[in-house]
Design an enzyme around this catalytic site. Structure first.
Site, PDB file in Angstrom:
ATOM      1  N   GLU A 156      -6.352 -10.876 -11.901  1.00  0.00           N
ATOM      2  CA  GLU A 156      -6.711  -9.781 -10.993  1.00  0.00           C
ATOM      3  C   GLU A 156      -8.137  -9.362 -11.335  1.00  0.00           C
ATOM      4  O   GLU A 156      -8.575  -9.575 -12.468  1.00  0.00           O
ATOM      5  CB  GLU A 156      -5.763  -8.588 -11.200  1.00  0.00           C
ATOM      6  CG  GLU A 156      -4.361  -8.901 -10.789  1.00  0.00           C
ATOM      7  CD  GLU A 156      -3.355  -7.803 -11.136  1.00  0.00           C
ATOM      8  OE1 GLU A 156      -3.725  -6.624 -11.192  1.00  0.00           O
ATOM      9  OE2 GLU A 156      -2.180  -8.149 -11.341  1.00  0.00           O
TER      10      GLU A 156
ATOM     11  N   LYS B 287      -3.771  -1.052   0.276  1.00  0.00           N
ATOM     12  CA  LYS B 287      -4.225  -0.051  -0.695  1.00  0.00           C
ATOM     13  C   LYS B 287      -5.443   0.659  -0.117  1.00  0.00           C
ATOM     14  O   LYS B 287      -5.273   1.508   0.750  1.00  0.00           O
ATOM     15  CB  LYS B 287      -4.446  -0.727  -2.032  1.00  0.00           C
ATOM     16  CG  LYS B 287      -3.123  -1.413  -2.473  1.00  0.00           C
ATOM     17  CD  LYS B 287      -3.098  -1.905  -3.857  1.00  0.00           C
ATOM     18  CE  LYS B 287      -1.930  -2.830  -4.149  1.00  0.00           C
ATOM     19  NZ  LYS B 287      -0.611  -2.237  -3.992  1.00  0.00           N
TER      20      LYS B 287
ATOM     21  N   ASN C 134      -2.202   4.467  -3.687  1.00  0.00           N
ATOM     22  CA  ASN C 134      -3.306   3.494  -3.757  1.00  0.00           C
ATOM     23  C   ASN C 134      -4.223   3.609  -2.533  1.00  0.00           C
ATOM     24  O   ASN C 134      -5.031   2.718  -2.285  1.00  0.00           O
ATOM     25  CB  ASN C 134      -2.755   2.070  -3.832  1.00  0.00           C
ATOM     26  CG  ASN C 134      -1.906   1.861  -5.068  1.00  0.00           C
ATOM     27  OD1 ASN C 134      -2.253   2.323  -6.148  1.00  0.00           O
ATOM     28  ND2 ASN C 134      -0.784   1.169  -4.909  1.00  0.00           N
TER      29      ASN C 134
ATOM     30  N   ASP D  97      -7.009 -12.005  -7.559  1.00  0.00           N
ATOM     31  CA  ASP D  97      -6.362 -10.980  -6.743  1.00  0.00           C
ATOM     32  C   ASP D  97      -7.203  -9.699  -6.818  1.00  0.00           C
ATOM     33  O   ASP D  97      -7.273  -9.049  -7.863  1.00  0.00           O
ATOM     34  CB  ASP D  97      -4.943 -10.742  -7.277  1.00  0.00           C
ATOM     35  CG  ASP D  97      -4.181  -9.721  -6.437  1.00  0.00           C
ATOM     36  OD1 ASP D  97      -4.779  -9.139  -5.514  1.00  0.00           O
ATOM     37  OD2 ASP D  97      -2.985  -9.508  -6.715  1.00  0.00           O
TER      38      ASP D  97
ATOM     39  N   HIS E 186       0.122  -9.101 -11.808  1.00  0.00           N
ATOM     40  CA  HIS E 186       1.146  -8.434 -11.006  1.00  0.00           C
ATOM     41  C   HIS E 186       2.370  -9.337 -10.804  1.00  0.00           C
ATOM     42  O   HIS E 186       2.254 -10.567 -10.754  1.00  0.00           O
ATOM     43  CB  HIS E 186       0.528  -8.082  -9.650  1.00  0.00           C
ATOM     44  CG  HIS E 186       1.399  -7.249  -8.778  1.00  0.00           C
ATOM     45  ND1 HIS E 186       2.121  -7.769  -7.741  1.00  0.00           N
ATOM     46  CD2 HIS E 186       1.667  -5.926  -8.805  1.00  0.00           C
ATOM     47  CE1 HIS E 186       2.781  -6.790  -7.139  1.00  0.00           C
ATOM     48  NE2 HIS E 186       2.527  -5.662  -7.767  1.00  0.00           N
TER      49      HIS E 186
ATOM     50  N   HIS F  98      -6.830  -4.189  -6.116  1.00  0.00           N
ATOM     51  CA  HIS F  98      -7.268  -2.832  -6.475  1.00  0.00           C
ATOM     52  C   HIS F  98      -8.781  -2.711  -6.576  1.00  0.00           C
ATOM     53  O   HIS F  98      -9.281  -1.675  -7.022  1.00  0.00           O
ATOM     54  CB  HIS F  98      -6.604  -2.400  -7.784  1.00  0.00           C
ATOM     55  CG  HIS F  98      -5.117  -2.281  -7.641  1.00  0.00           C
ATOM     56  ND1 HIS F  98      -4.515  -1.159  -7.136  1.00  0.00           N
ATOM     57  CD2 HIS F  98      -4.133  -3.181  -7.875  1.00  0.00           C
ATOM     58  CE1 HIS F  98      -3.203  -1.351  -7.097  1.00  0.00           C
ATOM     59  NE2 HIS F  98      -2.946  -2.574  -7.534  1.00  0.00           N
TER      60      HIS F  98
ATOM     61  N   SER G 164      -3.713  -3.528 -12.056  1.00  0.00           N
ATOM     62  CA  SER G 164      -3.043  -2.474 -11.304  1.00  0.00           C
ATOM     63  C   SER G 164      -2.507  -1.337 -12.158  1.00  0.00           C
ATOM     64  O   SER G 164      -2.385  -0.217 -11.676  1.00  0.00           O
ATOM     65  CB  SER G 164      -1.899  -3.073 -10.479  1.00  0.00           C
ATOM     66  OG  SER G 164      -0.958  -3.697 -11.323  1.00  0.00           O
TER      67      SER G 164
HETATM   68  C1  LIG Z   1      -2.382  -6.588  -8.092  1.00  0.00           C
HETATM   69  C2  LIG Z   1      -1.436  -6.564  -6.944  1.00  0.00           C
HETATM   70  N1  LIG Z   1      -1.243  -7.685  -6.246  1.00  0.00           N
HETATM   71  C3  LIG Z   1      -0.388  -7.718  -5.204  1.00  0.00           C
HETATM   72  C4  LIG Z   1       0.305  -6.592  -4.811  1.00  0.00           C
HETATM   73  C5  LIG Z   1       1.264  -6.673  -3.676  1.00  0.00           C
HETATM   74  O1  LIG Z   1       0.675  -6.136  -2.545  1.00  0.00           O
HETATM   75  P1  LIG Z   1       1.585  -5.484  -1.394  1.00  0.00           P
HETATM   76  O2  LIG Z   1       1.930  -4.117  -1.853  1.00  0.00           O
HETATM   77  O3  LIG Z   1       0.693  -5.519  -0.203  1.00  0.00           O
HETATM   78  O4  LIG Z   1       2.780  -6.357  -1.251  1.00  0.00           O
HETATM   79  C6  LIG Z   1       0.090  -5.389  -5.498  1.00  0.00           C
HETATM   80  C7  LIG Z   1       0.720  -4.123  -5.080  1.00  0.00           C
HETATM   81  O5  LIG Z   1       1.791  -3.789  -5.136  1.00  0.00           O
HETATM   82  C8  LIG Z   1      -0.772  -5.385  -6.616  1.00  0.00           C
HETATM   83  O6  LIG Z   1      -0.937  -4.276  -7.329  1.00  0.00           O
END
Ligand SMILES: Cc1ncc(COP(=O)(O)O)c(C=O)c1O
Length: 395
Positions: free
Chosen positions: A177, A240, A45, A206, A131, A209, A181
């Site tokens: 989101e 990411k 990512n 969120d 997620h 991405h 993802s």
């Molecule tokens: C949409 C989304 N939110 C949150 C996370 C969590 O982020 P992190 O990897 O910094 O814990 C991720 C990644 O794994 C994600 O893809």
């Protein structure tokens, strides 16, 4: 005990759901070395190729020289060091919100924030493809949970009507989101904002991405659509496209103050190393420079190059509109076989299976980076076209 695990592991293997770790002996980048062999890396990512960038390395090293390695304690005890404060100020300015708070990961941001926002008498409504961190946060909150089909504002509206009718006093939080993802598609943000305003709900978006990829200076989808002022909580991760590690929430000063006082993953966890905060600050500052914007434009040229090579109108490749391009296969073993076939050709593209995606929705997840060369994209595109042509029609 160990025999019990052996049986359970065996059951996972039988369903092609067993996962194992792969050791990578190189920094993140367009190429990585796995078990002694070099691969072109389409699994990361690290969309802007910042994870191993000199700029971030230097920022981290300078902060280590000044602040050492560990933060010593939770932020509220003695762990708030200047790099954390600078990072939050920089984030808030970049996202154009009054304030920001950082967590040790995006996961920690979600599981800390949602329970601080909603509790037993409240309602949290999530997009079906949210997620795991958001789902876990919603569950931890103890609120009533409703899920709407992916990117379906009509069904969200029905849930909101239900919530207002059955729980008139409840706080209602919509969670989605901006770029999903595992599918790489975007939320219909204008419609979601219209609904949240009509029903007096809050919206947590969120942008994990989307930042670094979407919107001028990589400020995300809300910024691209001019909707930043309408989003109550802008969440994201530093791990990411920003190339480091950590999560954040941007929003009003009162919201951030509340999270400092109520988010358990913030209060009861040692602060992230100050050097990581310094590196993340360097990444955000870089995005705002002409070189940062040029890097983002390079990423988009690579994304469009690969997308053009995929068979037009082929539903197996979904509707990607960011740096994530899925190839939806269905069967878990077939996804593993195709990932292996790509490995034979020198490409590292992970097979994504249940529970990361639904059972029977296994896929290859290709992630494009500004660090890839045109030639690397071209050769992956050719390999995918060849394998796709040989794959059964229902894939
Ligand atoms: C949409 C989304 N939110 C949150 C996370 C969590 O982020 P992190 O990897 O910094 O814990 C991720 C990644 O794994 C994600 O893809």
């Amino acid at each position: 005990m160990s025999e019990l695990f052996e049986e359970q592991l065996q059951a996972l293997r039988a369903r092609a759901l067993h996962r194992k770790l792969r050791e990578i002996g190189t920094p993140q980048g367009a190429e990585v070395r796995i078990v002694g062999r070099q691969f072109v890396n389409f699994s990361s990512n690290d969309y802007l190729g910042l994870a191993a960038d000199t700029l971030l390395r230097e920022a981290a090293i300078a902060a280590i020289e000044e602040f050492g390695v560990g933060a010593g304690a939770s932020r509220l005890i003695s762990g708030t060091q200047s790099p954390h404060v600078v990072l939050e100020t920089t984030l808030a300015k970049w996202k154009r919100t009054p304030a920001a708070i950082c967590f040790s990961s995006g996961y920690a941001a979600a599981v800390g924030t949602l329970p601080a926002l909603a509790s037993k008498q409240d309602v949290v409504i999530l997009d079906k493809l949210c997620h795991a961190s958001l789902i876990d946060g919603a569950r931890l909150s103890g609120a009533t949970i409703r899920v709407f089909p992916h990117n379906h504002p009509g069904k969200l509206e029905s849930h909101l009507e239900w919530a207002r009718r059955e729980h008139p006093e409840a706080r209602v939080v919509i969670v989605t989101e901006s770029v999903f993802s595992m599918d790489g598609d975007r939320a219909p943000l204008r419609e979601l904002v219209e609904l949240k305003k009509r029903f007096g709900a809050s919206l947590l978006l969120d942008e994990a991405h989307a930042i670094g990829v979407v919107g001028r200076h990589g400020r995300g989808l809300a910024a691209e659509l001019g909707l930043e002022g309408e989003i109550d909580l802008q969440m994201g991760t530093l791990s990411k496209s920003l190339g480091v590690s950590g999560g954040y929430i941007c929003g009003s000063r009162n919201l951030i103050d509340w999270l400092i006082n109520r988010a358990r993953s913030f209060i009861f966890s040692t602060a992230p190393p100050p050097a990581l905060a310094a590196a993340a600050t360097a990444a955000i500052r870089f995005l705002a420079t002409p070189e940062g914007e040029a890097r983002r434009q390079t990423l988009w040229r690579r994304i469009l190059q690969l997308r053009k090579m995929l068979p037009e109108g082929d539903a197996a490749f979904g509707k990607p509109s960011a740096a994530i391009i899925p190839w939806i296969i269905g069967h878990e073993q077939q996804a593993l076989d195709l990932a292996d076939a790509l490995q034979q050709d020198g490409f590292f593209v992970p097979a994504i299976r249940y529970p990361t995606v639904a059972k029977g929705a296994a896929r290859l997840r290709v992630t494009v980076s500004a660090a890839h060369s045109e030639a690397q994209i071209e050769s992956l595109g050719e390999a995918i076209k060849r394998l796709r042509a040989a794959a059964p029609a229902d894939r």
